[in-house]
Design an enzyme around this catalytic site. Structure first.
Site, PDB file in Angstrom:
ATOM      1  N   LYS A   1      93.178  24.027  48.230  1.00  0.00           N
ATOM      2  CA  LYS A   1      94.447  24.685  47.881  1.00  0.00           C
ATOM      3  C   LYS A   1      94.160  25.840  46.935  1.00  0.00           C
ATOM      4  O   LYS A   1      93.628  25.643  45.851  1.00  0.00           O
ATOM      5  CB  LYS A   1      95.399  23.673  47.218  1.00  0.00           C
ATOM      6  CG  LYS A   1      96.630  24.302  46.556  1.00  0.00           C
ATOM      7  CD  LYS A   1      97.552  23.246  45.930  1.00  0.00           C
ATOM      8  CE  LYS A   1      98.695  23.899  45.135  1.00  0.00           C
ATOM      9  NZ  LYS A   1      99.570  22.897  44.473  1.00  0.00           N
TER      10      LYS A   1
ATOM     11  N   ASP B   1     101.507  29.228  40.545  1.00  0.00           N
ATOM     12  CA  ASP B   1     102.596  28.403  41.066  1.00  0.00           C
ATOM     13  C   ASP B   1     103.768  28.419  40.102  1.00  0.00           C
ATOM     14  O   ASP B   1     103.784  27.707  39.101  1.00  0.00           O
ATOM     15  CB  ASP B   1     102.100  26.964  41.287  1.00  0.00           C
ATOM     16  CG  ASP B   1     103.173  26.070  41.895  1.00  0.00           C
ATOM     17  OD1 ASP B   1     104.220  26.606  42.343  1.00  0.00           O
ATOM     18  OD2 ASP B   1     102.966  24.835  41.927  1.00  0.00           O
TER      19      ASP B   1
ATOM     20  N   LYS C   1     109.901  26.203  38.317  1.00  0.00           N
ATOM     21  CA  LYS C   1     109.484  25.288  37.240  1.00  0.00           C
ATOM     22  C   LYS C   1     110.148  25.764  35.962  1.00  0.00           C
ATOM     23  O   LYS C   1     110.377  26.961  35.788  1.00  0.00           O
ATOM     24  CB  LYS C   1     107.959  25.355  37.060  1.00  0.00           C
ATOM     25  CG  LYS C   1     107.155  24.743  38.177  1.00  0.00           C
ATOM     26  CD  LYS C   1     105.662  24.843  37.885  1.00  0.00           C
ATOM     27  CE  LYS C   1     104.806  24.390  39.053  1.00  0.00           C
ATOM     28  NZ  LYS C   1     104.891  22.953  39.341  1.00  0.00           N
TER      29      LYS C   1
ATOM     30  N   ASP D   1      96.145  26.688  39.714  1.00  0.00           N
ATOM     31  CA  ASP D   1      96.585  25.941  40.893  1.00  0.00           C
ATOM     32  C   ASP D   1      95.733  26.288  42.125  1.00  0.00           C
ATOM     33  O   ASP D   1      96.027  25.848  43.232  1.00  0.00           O
ATOM     34  CB  ASP D   1      98.077  26.228  41.137  1.00  0.00           C
ATOM     35  CG  ASP D   1      98.783  25.076  41.830  1.00  0.00           C
ATOM     36  OD1 ASP D   1      98.254  23.939  41.782  1.00  0.00           O
ATOM     37  OD2 ASP D   1      99.850  25.304  42.420  1.00  0.00           O
TER      38      ASP D   1
ATOM     39  N   ASP E   1     108.578  23.884  45.328  1.00  0.00           N
ATOM     40  CA  ASP E   1     107.472  23.631  44.392  1.00  0.00           C
ATOM     41  C   ASP E   1     106.451  22.656  44.992  1.00  0.00           C
ATOM     42  O   ASP E   1     105.355  22.510  44.459  1.00  0.00           O
ATOM     43  CB  ASP E   1     108.030  23.085  43.068  1.00  0.00           C
ATOM     44  CG  ASP E   1     107.033  23.187  41.925  1.00  0.00           C
ATOM     45  OD1 ASP E   1     106.003  23.873  42.097  1.00  0.00           O
ATOM     46  OD2 ASP E   1     107.290  22.574  40.865  1.00  0.00           O
TER      47      ASP E   1
ATOM     48  N   GLU F   1     104.569  23.173  47.360  1.00  0.00           N
ATOM     49  CA  GLU F   1     104.021  24.200  48.261  1.00  0.00           C
ATOM     50  C   GLU F   1     102.589  23.896  48.688  1.00  0.00           C
ATOM     51  O   GLU F   1     102.152  24.341  49.748  1.00  0.00           O
ATOM     52  CB  GLU F   1     104.084  25.587  47.591  1.00  0.00           C
ATOM     53  CG  GLU F   1     102.932  25.938  46.631  1.00  0.00           C
ATOM     54  CD  GLU F   1     102.827  25.033  45.401  1.00  0.00           C
ATOM     55  OE1 GLU F   1     103.804  24.341  45.087  1.00  0.00           O
ATOM     56  OE2 GLU F   1     101.753  25.018  44.772  1.00  0.00           O
TER      57      GLU F   1
ATOM     58  N   ARG G   1     101.106  21.158  49.722  1.00  0.00           N
ATOM     59  CA  ARG G   1     100.988  20.408  50.976  1.00  0.00           C
ATOM     60  C   ARG G   1     101.363  21.277  52.174  1.00  0.00           C
ATOM     61  O   ARG G   1     100.854  21.081  53.279  1.00  0.00           O
ATOM     62  CB  ARG G   1     101.834  19.128  50.889  1.00  0.00           C
ATOM     63  CG  ARG G   1     103.289  19.374  50.674  1.00  0.00           C
ATOM     64  CD  ARG G   1     104.029  18.125  50.212  1.00  0.00           C
ATOM     65  NE  ARG G   1     103.846  17.857  48.772  1.00  0.00           N
ATOM     66  CZ  ARG G   1     104.402  16.860  48.110  1.00  0.00           C
ATOM     67  NH1 ARG G   1     105.159  15.995  48.752  1.00  0.00           N
ATOM     68  NH2 ARG G   1     104.202  16.690  46.817  1.00  0.00           N
TER      69      ARG G   1
HETATM   70  N1  BES Z   1     100.781  22.648  41.363  1.00  0.00           N
HETATM   71  C1  BES Z   1     101.725  21.602  41.225  1.00  0.00           C
HETATM   72  C2  BES Z   1     101.104  20.303  40.720  1.00  0.00           C
HETATM   73  C3  BES Z   1     100.521  20.319  39.336  1.00  0.00           C
HETATM   74  C4  BES Z   1     101.264  19.898  38.269  1.00  0.00           C
HETATM   75  C5  BES Z   1      99.220  20.712  39.132  1.00  0.00           C
HETATM   76  C6  BES Z   1     100.712  19.892  37.005  1.00  0.00           C
HETATM   77  C7  BES Z   1      98.668  20.701  37.855  1.00  0.00           C
HETATM   78  C8  BES Z   1      99.418  20.288  36.800  1.00  0.00           C
HETATM   79  C9  BES Z   1     102.387  21.316  42.561  1.00  0.00           C
HETATM   80  O1  BES Z   1     102.517  22.387  43.415  1.00  0.00           O
HETATM   81  C10 BES Z   1     103.751  20.813  42.275  1.00  0.00           C
HETATM   82  O2  BES Z   1     104.519  21.555  41.739  1.00  0.00           O
HETATM   83  N2  BES Z   1     104.013  19.560  42.604  1.00  0.00           N
HETATM   84  C11 BES Z   1     105.278  18.949  42.367  1.00  0.00           C
HETATM   85  C12 BES Z   1     105.686  18.217  43.624  1.00  0.00           C
HETATM   86  C13 BES Z   1     107.107  17.757  43.618  1.00  0.00           C
HETATM   87  C14 BES Z   1     108.045  18.932  43.699  1.00  0.00           C
HETATM   88  C15 BES Z   1     107.317  16.831  44.791  1.00  0.00           C
HETATM   89  C16 BES Z   1     105.121  17.988  41.203  1.00  0.00           C
HETATM   90  O3  BES Z   1     104.096  17.334  41.083  1.00  0.00           O
HETATM   91  O4  BES Z   1     106.049  17.929  40.392  1.00  0.00           O
HETATM   92 ZN    ZN Z   2     101.082  23.920  43.182  1.00  0.00          ZN
HETATM   93 ZN    ZN Z   3     104.260  23.534  43.074  1.00  0.00          ZN
END
Ligand code: BES
Ligand code: ZN
Ligand code: ZN
Length: 455
Positions: free
Chosen positions: A223, A228, A235, A246, A305, A307, A309
């Site tokens: 990824k 992000d 966020k 990210d 968010d 994104e 996957r």
């Molecule tokens: N890049 C984030 C995950 C992340 C969070 C990486 C903190 C490093 C530190 C990812 O794209 C994301 O935002 N995931 C969400 C998914 C949710 C919306 C289902 C998450 O983990 O909150």
């Molecule tokens: Zn992300």
């Molecule tokens: Zn995200």
């Protein structure tokens, strides 16, 4: 001016091993016969491990750097005796690796640069190739750290391919970059969807390293979100600076391919990197939109968010087209894995035997990883009323698991698959051979995995 020091190991007592540190955690130095000496009183109650050797080397190196010491001697024989429970060659590699990474700095944007790295000399006739191995492993990890630490306006989906082209220009790695039009032609629709709000074009980068084409093809899918923001599902409420990291999965893939190529490893590997920026804008992907993948599968975007996957799905489909036998994806995918395992352990999902194998490799190489379950019953939380499934779960539990279940839907038939969620391990504080910032997690794990399954 040269300032020399030496490291002295004193095995005090079979059962008590401690390192002599001051309140700040720095090694205490003394003068012995007019030489600055790091006295390491060895023997922790816990068993010795290669990662402890790395951590030890890293903190001595950092202290030496602070004290502006330029050259440090360590005796191979003493290392061997002190860590006699461990394989001698591995101890030497680990010490050099920890030393090099402990003095890693990212000071591109500091007006005052840190002191020069103290040079390590392993005395008593050590095999030169072991020192080289330690250095190559550290350099590949440091390369990934540099990519992660770089600012999000410098490392973008448009500059990332160029950096990789430069990095691999004089190597055995072929870099193939699919630009936006090709991405569209190849129907990588997750990548195109996430890209909609960004001012940069996305890229799909393939790093082909054919060290031994008779070996099974291993696809490493990373990824590469260069920033992000969350997109329209923005966020909020926290410092988002770390979302420049990210692309940690992509950095791990690039670093692993570099490490394998520099070791001339007899493996057949392709790195598949999806790079894009996730931004809100009037053109952005909207919650409620539906993405149709090349395979015909349709996905309702419940949250922009989630994104990672969406873009990894394209990488997994591509791995299938290339007929990879092993597919390992790695991503800073979910905050949930950070809650579950904390900052010192990544989560791994997929093939049971391979999970055990990477767990053991991680214990040795320092990229620790823990097997996680794919709980079948949670798959239905991804159900959608108007597409095949949704990119988020309708429940608040098990977020790392439901993300993995989403990815599994795109894993090519017949491939042996692992998914590594490194969201928790992407960043570290200053400690041992870690410097505050990006960790370079996954470089050693992926490279050692590729080597192990190609035996
Ligand atoms: N890049 C984030 C995950 C992340 C969070 C990486 C903190 C490093 C530190 C990812 O794209 C994301 O935002 N995931 C969400 C998914 C949710 C919306 C289902 C998450 O983990 O909150
Ligand atoms: Zn992300
Ligand atoms: Zn995200």
């Amino acid at each position: 001016m040269e300032k020399k020091a030496t490291i002295l190991f004193q095995v005090e007592n079979e059962n008590v091993r401690h390192f002599v540190k001051d309140a700040q955690g720095n090694f205490v130095t003394t003068m012995i016969d007019d030489v600055i000496t790091f006295v390491v009183k060895e023997n922790v109650k816990e068993a010795a491990s290669l990662d402890k050797v790395r951590m030890l080397a890293g903190s001595i190196a950092r202290t030496a750097m602070k004290q502006k010491i330029t050259n440090v001697d360590v005796s191979a024989q003493q290392l061997r005796e002190t860590f006699h429970e461990l394989a001698t060659d591995d101890v030497t590699i680990a010490f050099v690796e920890g030393w090099e990474l402990g003095t890693y700095t990212f000071d591109t944007y500091k007006s005052k640069k840190k002191a020069a790295k103290p040079e390590l000399h392993v005395t008593d006739g050590v095999i030169a190739s072991l020192i080289d191995q330690g250095k190559v492993r550290a350099a590949a990890t440091a390369f990934a750290r540099d990519l992660m630490n770089e600012t999000p306006s410098t490392l973008t989906p448009e500059t990332f391919p160029e950096i990789l082209r430069d990095t691999f220009s004089d190597s055995a790695v072929d870099v193939v970059v699919h630009a936006k039009e090709q991405i569209a032609a190849m129907e990588m629709n997750g990548l195109l969807a996430v890209n909609r709000g960004s001012k940069y074009d996305p890229a799909f980068i393939e790093l082909h390293y054919r060290g031994d084409e008779s070996k099974p093809l291993i696809a490493l899918v990373g990824k590469g979100v260069t920033f992000d923001t969350g997109g329209i599902s923005l966020k909020s409420g926290r410092n988002l600076s770390d979302m420049r990291m990210d692309m940690g999965g992509a950095a791990a893939v690039a670093g692993a391919v570099k490490l394998l190529a520099e070791m001339n490893a007899p493996v057949n590997v392709v790195g598949l990197i999806q790079t894009v920026e996730n931004m809100p804008d009037r053109h952005s992907l909207l919650p409620g939109d539906i993405i149709t993948y090349k395979t015909g599968q349709t996905v309702q975007v419940g949250n922009t968010d989630a994104e990672g996957r969406l873009i990894l799905a394209d990488g997994l489909i591509r791995a299938g087209e290339l007929e990879a036998e092993y597919v390992v994806d790695i991503a800073t995918l979910t905050g949930a894995i950070h809650f579950a395992l904390g900052p010192k352990m990544g989560g791994v999902f997929g093939d049971d035997q391979l999970m055990e194998q990477v767990k053991t490799l991680g214990e040795q190489n320092g990229d620790h990883v823990w097997p996680m379950p794919l709980i079948e019953d949670y798959e239905r939380t991804l159900n959608s009323d108007y597409a095949d499934f949704c990119n988020i779960s309708n429940q608040s539990y098990g977020g790392a698991i439901t993300a993995a279940l989403f990815l599994r839907k795109f894993v090519p038939d017949n491939a042996k698959w692992l998914h590594i969620d490194m969201a928790g391990t992407m960043e570290s504080k200053t400690e041992g051979y870690y410097e505050a910032g990006g960790t370079g997690y996954g470089v050693r794990l992926l490279a050692d995995f590729a080597t192990a399954v190609s035996k």
